[in-house]
Design an enzyme around this catalytic site. Structure first.
Site, PDB file in Angstrom:
ATOM      1  CB  VAL A  11      -0.961  -0.001   1.224  1.00  0.00           C
ATOM      2  CG1 VAL A  11      -1.705   1.318   1.327  1.00  0.00           C
ATOM      3  CG2 VAL A  11      -1.946  -1.161   1.110  1.00  0.00           C
ATOM      4  CE  LYS A  35      12.534  -4.997   4.847  1.00  0.00           C
ATOM      5  NZ  LYS A  35      11.311  -5.359   5.562  1.00  0.00           N
ATOM      6  CG  LEU A 153      -3.327  -1.525  -3.114  1.00  0.00           C
ATOM      7  CD1 LEU A 153      -2.505  -2.788  -2.949  1.00  0.00           C
ATOM      8  CD2 LEU A 153      -2.406  -0.362  -3.379  1.00  0.00           C
ATOM      9  NE  ARG A 154      -7.752  -6.435  -7.751  1.00  0.00           N
ATOM     10  CZ  ARG A 154      -8.241  -6.605  -8.981  1.00  0.00           C
ATOM     11  NH1 ARG A 154      -8.906  -7.689  -9.277  1.00  0.00           N
ATOM     12  NH2 ARG A 154      -8.055  -5.694  -9.920  1.00  0.00           N
ATOM     13  CB  CYS A 260      -5.952  -8.220   2.865  1.00  0.00           C
ATOM     14  SG  CYS A 260      -4.703  -6.978   2.626  1.00  0.00           S
TER      15      CYS A 260
HETATM   16  C1  UDX Z   1      -7.585  -8.309  -1.202  1.00  0.00           C
HETATM   17  C2  UDX Z   1      -8.720  -7.433  -1.740  1.00  0.00           C
HETATM   18  O1  UDX Z   1      -9.123  -7.922  -3.037  1.00  0.00           O
HETATM   19  C3  UDX Z   1      -8.283  -5.976  -1.843  1.00  0.00           C
HETATM   20  O2  UDX Z   1      -9.379  -5.160  -2.252  1.00  0.00           O
HETATM   21  C4  UDX Z   1      -7.794  -5.515  -0.471  1.00  0.00           C
HETATM   22  O3  UDX Z   1      -7.333  -4.169  -0.547  1.00  0.00           O
HETATM   23  C5  UDX Z   1      -6.687  -6.424   0.024  1.00  0.00           C
HETATM   24  O4  UDX Z   1      -7.136  -7.789   0.056  1.00  0.00           O
HETATM   25  P1  UDX Z   1      -5.362  -9.404  -2.218  1.00  0.00           P
HETATM   26  O5  UDX Z   1      -5.194 -10.060  -0.905  1.00  0.00           O
HETATM   27  O6  UDX Z   1      -4.194  -8.737  -2.849  1.00  0.00           O
HETATM   28  O7  UDX Z   1      -6.527  -8.293  -2.154  1.00  0.00           O
HETATM   29  O8  UDX Z   1      -5.827 -10.543  -3.259  1.00  0.00           O
HETATM   30  P2  UDX Z   1      -7.158 -11.041  -3.944  1.00  0.00           P
HETATM   31  O9  UDX Z   1      -6.976 -10.986  -5.415  1.00  0.00           O
HETATM   32  O10 UDX Z   1      -8.370 -10.381  -3.418  1.00  0.00           O
HETATM   33  O11 UDX Z   1      -7.161 -12.590  -3.505  1.00  0.00           O
HETATM   34  C6  UDX Z   1      -7.201 -12.997  -2.142  1.00  0.00           C
HETATM   35  C7  UDX Z   1      -7.275 -14.502  -2.024  1.00  0.00           C
HETATM   36  O12 UDX Z   1      -8.549 -14.979  -2.452  1.00  0.00           O
HETATM   37  C8  UDX Z   1      -6.255 -15.270  -2.876  1.00  0.00           C
HETATM   38  O13 UDX Z   1      -5.727 -16.325  -2.125  1.00  0.00           O
HETATM   39  C9  UDX Z   1      -7.069 -15.794  -4.043  1.00  0.00           C
HETATM   40  O14 UDX Z   1      -6.540 -16.970  -4.601  1.00  0.00           O
HETATM   41  C10 UDX Z   1      -8.400 -16.050  -3.367  1.00  0.00           C
HETATM   42  N1  UDX Z   1      -9.544 -16.004  -4.308  1.00  0.00           N
HETATM   43  C11 UDX Z   1      -9.883 -14.843  -4.927  1.00  0.00           C
HETATM   44  C12 UDX Z   1     -10.307 -17.160  -4.498  1.00  0.00           C
HETATM   45  O15 UDX Z   1     -10.029 -18.226  -3.931  1.00  0.00           O
HETATM   46  N2  UDX Z   1     -11.390 -17.085  -5.333  1.00  0.00           N
HETATM   47  C13 UDX Z   1     -11.755 -15.925  -5.974  1.00  0.00           C
HETATM   48  O16 UDX Z   1     -12.755 -15.940  -6.715  1.00  0.00           O
HETATM   49  C14 UDX Z   1     -10.965 -14.780  -5.772  1.00  0.00           C
END
Ligand code: UDX
Length: 429
Positions: A11, A35, A153-154, A260
């Site tokens: 972030v 870092k 964000l992801r 997250c």
């Molecule tokens: C997430 C949120 O999407 C984001 O908005 C927030 O700011 C932070 O947390 P992130 O952790 O980067 O983002 O990844 P994301 O793409 O959301 O995936 C999270 C987990 O869910 C992964 O392990 C992914 O494999 C899993 N997932 C996601 C599923 O199992 N099925 C899905 O349909 C989508």
């Protein structure tokens, strides 16, 4: 505008680079010398597509600066974003110690009015505590204006998500913070949600809880499909066509991981308990997530009792080297415990995985991972696993057996190729 970002994780660093790219003068404060030195040289430390280039471009333009010292940055800044980690404590509660340390350090260095906007995911009431701490330790009369500005964000698409937000949430109790944050976000599209601080704080937890719920719901339906012979993809495709439901973010698999969703669900459960709210619903989301991994392990152990297993995918999702709370790590550890011999391949996460699991073999080629293996286990849906030389796979393996934790392939195709193929919520072949 001169702004400061405290923290340089996904972030913090992405926010800093994007605001610098818009022409702002951005300071980033960290607390590890090694870092900060790497960042100054243009090494983003984390793996995030496009981040290295964006960082180097803005370093060259002298719009982004890194420091360990609050004094270098805070006295010149109009806005400071707090973007430090809030990892889970052992009971699942969010650990806010880094946030409160930042608040004190800020207080000591405030010389003029400052908007303090928190991007970290924090329980309701935290921004109020930040204000109390800063006001208690401040050494000048300069006023502070707190705000909650959560980030959605992801990982893996962090720059794209920051540049194309669905919404920009600004929770504030002063016109000063609202005006300045609106001005700063002016280059970005997305609906503006201007609200009170408590609502903004809760919006972030609610969004992540809803996302986690969608995934657990899809996984729950996959269990029904496995017991009844129904096909989960067909069921969810049909259900998802209802626009009130939608098909996005409803892919069953081995469970959600990352830094997250698991942490925010457990923090929301703890917040609920403190507020004496029935948290059974959120607990169920968490339980289904654990069960998704266990169900996958069961499929493997019922079919192969021992021997060598090749693993493809260690990161918690594709396009990241992050293994925090990765279901793949959880499953590999369990398989090791059960006596299997693991060889693993991942396009990006091997270095991180080596720090966490030392006793397996890592290879830098997917085909090497399955050499004389009794089974191939797929845990992360990296693009490069989508077009595979199946003939080669069959020749290399001891037997043609695949466990696909992400439904990457069509069962009919795998049948044609004469593989035994187990996936999620679909009939085994
Ligand atoms: C997430 C949120 O999407 C984001 O908005 C927030 O700011 C932070 O947390 P992130 O952790 O980067 O983002 O990844 P994301 O793409 O959301 O995936 C999270 C987990 O869910 C992964 O392990 C992914 O494999 C899993 N997932 C996601 C599923 O199992 N099925 C899905 O349909 C989508």
């Amino acid at each position: 505008m001169t702004i400061t970002v405290i923290g340089h994780g996904y972030v913090g660093l992405v926010t800093a680079c994007v605001f610098a790219d818009f022409g702002n003068d951005v300071w980033v404060i960290g607390h590890t010398k090694e870092k900060i030195n790497r960042l100054k040289k243009g090494d983003p430390i984390i793996f995030e597509p496009g981040l290295s280039e964006l960082l180097q471009k803005n370093l060259k333009a002298k719009r982004i600066h890194f420091t360990l010292d609050y004094q270098d940055a805070i006295p010149h800044s109009e806005v400071v974003f707090i973007a430090v980690g809030t990892p889970p404590k052992t009971n699942g509660e969010a650990d806010l110690s880094a946030i409160y340390t930042v608040a004190r350090n800020l207080a000591y260095n405030i010389k003029k009015p400052l908007v303090v906007a928190c991007k970290s995911t924090v329980p309701v009431g935290t921004n109020q505590k930040i204000a109390i701490i800063i006001n208690r330790y401040k050494r000048t009369q300069a006023r502070i204006f707190t705000a909650s500005c959560p980030e959605f964000l992801r990982e893996g698409s962090a720059i794209y998500d920051t540049l194309h937000p669905d919404r920009i949430v600004i929770g504030a109790d002063s016109k000063k913070s609202i005006d300045i944050l609106i001005k700063l976000h002016q280059p970005l599209n997305g609906k503006r949600i201007i609200t009170d601080i408590a609502s903004a704080e809760l919006i972030k937890y609610t969004a992540n809880a809803m996302l986690a719920t969608k995934i657990s719901f899809a996984n729950l339906i996959s269990f029904y499909c496995e017991k009844t012979g129904a096909d989960v993809e067909t069921v969810l495709d049909a259900v998802g066509l209802d626009q009130r439901i939608g098909r996005v973010y409803m892919n069953p698999g081995i469970g959600f991981g990352g830094s997250c969703l698991p942490k925010d669900i457990s923090a929301l459960i703890q917040i609920g308990k403190q507020l004496k709210i029935d948290v059974g619903f959120l607990k169920a989301v968490e339980n289904i997530n654990n069960h998704a991994a266990e169900n996958f392990i069961d499929k493997i152990t019922k079919t192969v009792t021992d021997g060598k297993i090749g693993v493809w995918g260690i990161s918690f999702k594709p396009n990241t080297d992050d293994i925090r709370d990765s279901p793949s790590i959880k499953i590999i550890l369990r398989l090791i415990q059960l006596g299997y011999i693991i060889t693993a391949y991942d396009p990006a996460a091997i270095n991180n995985a080596k720090k966490s699991i030392k006793i397996i073999k890592y290879v830098n080629d997917p085909y090497l991972a399955i050499k004389s293996a009794k089974a191939l286990v797929i845990m992360t849906e990296w693009n490069e696993f989508k077009q595979i030389d199946w003939k080669k796979v069959k020749q290399l393996m001891q037997q043609p057996l695949i466990f696909d934790g992400r439904n990457l392939y069509q069962p009919a195709t795998m049948k044609q190729l004469k593989f035994r193929y187990f996936s999620i919520g679909r009939k085994p072949i």
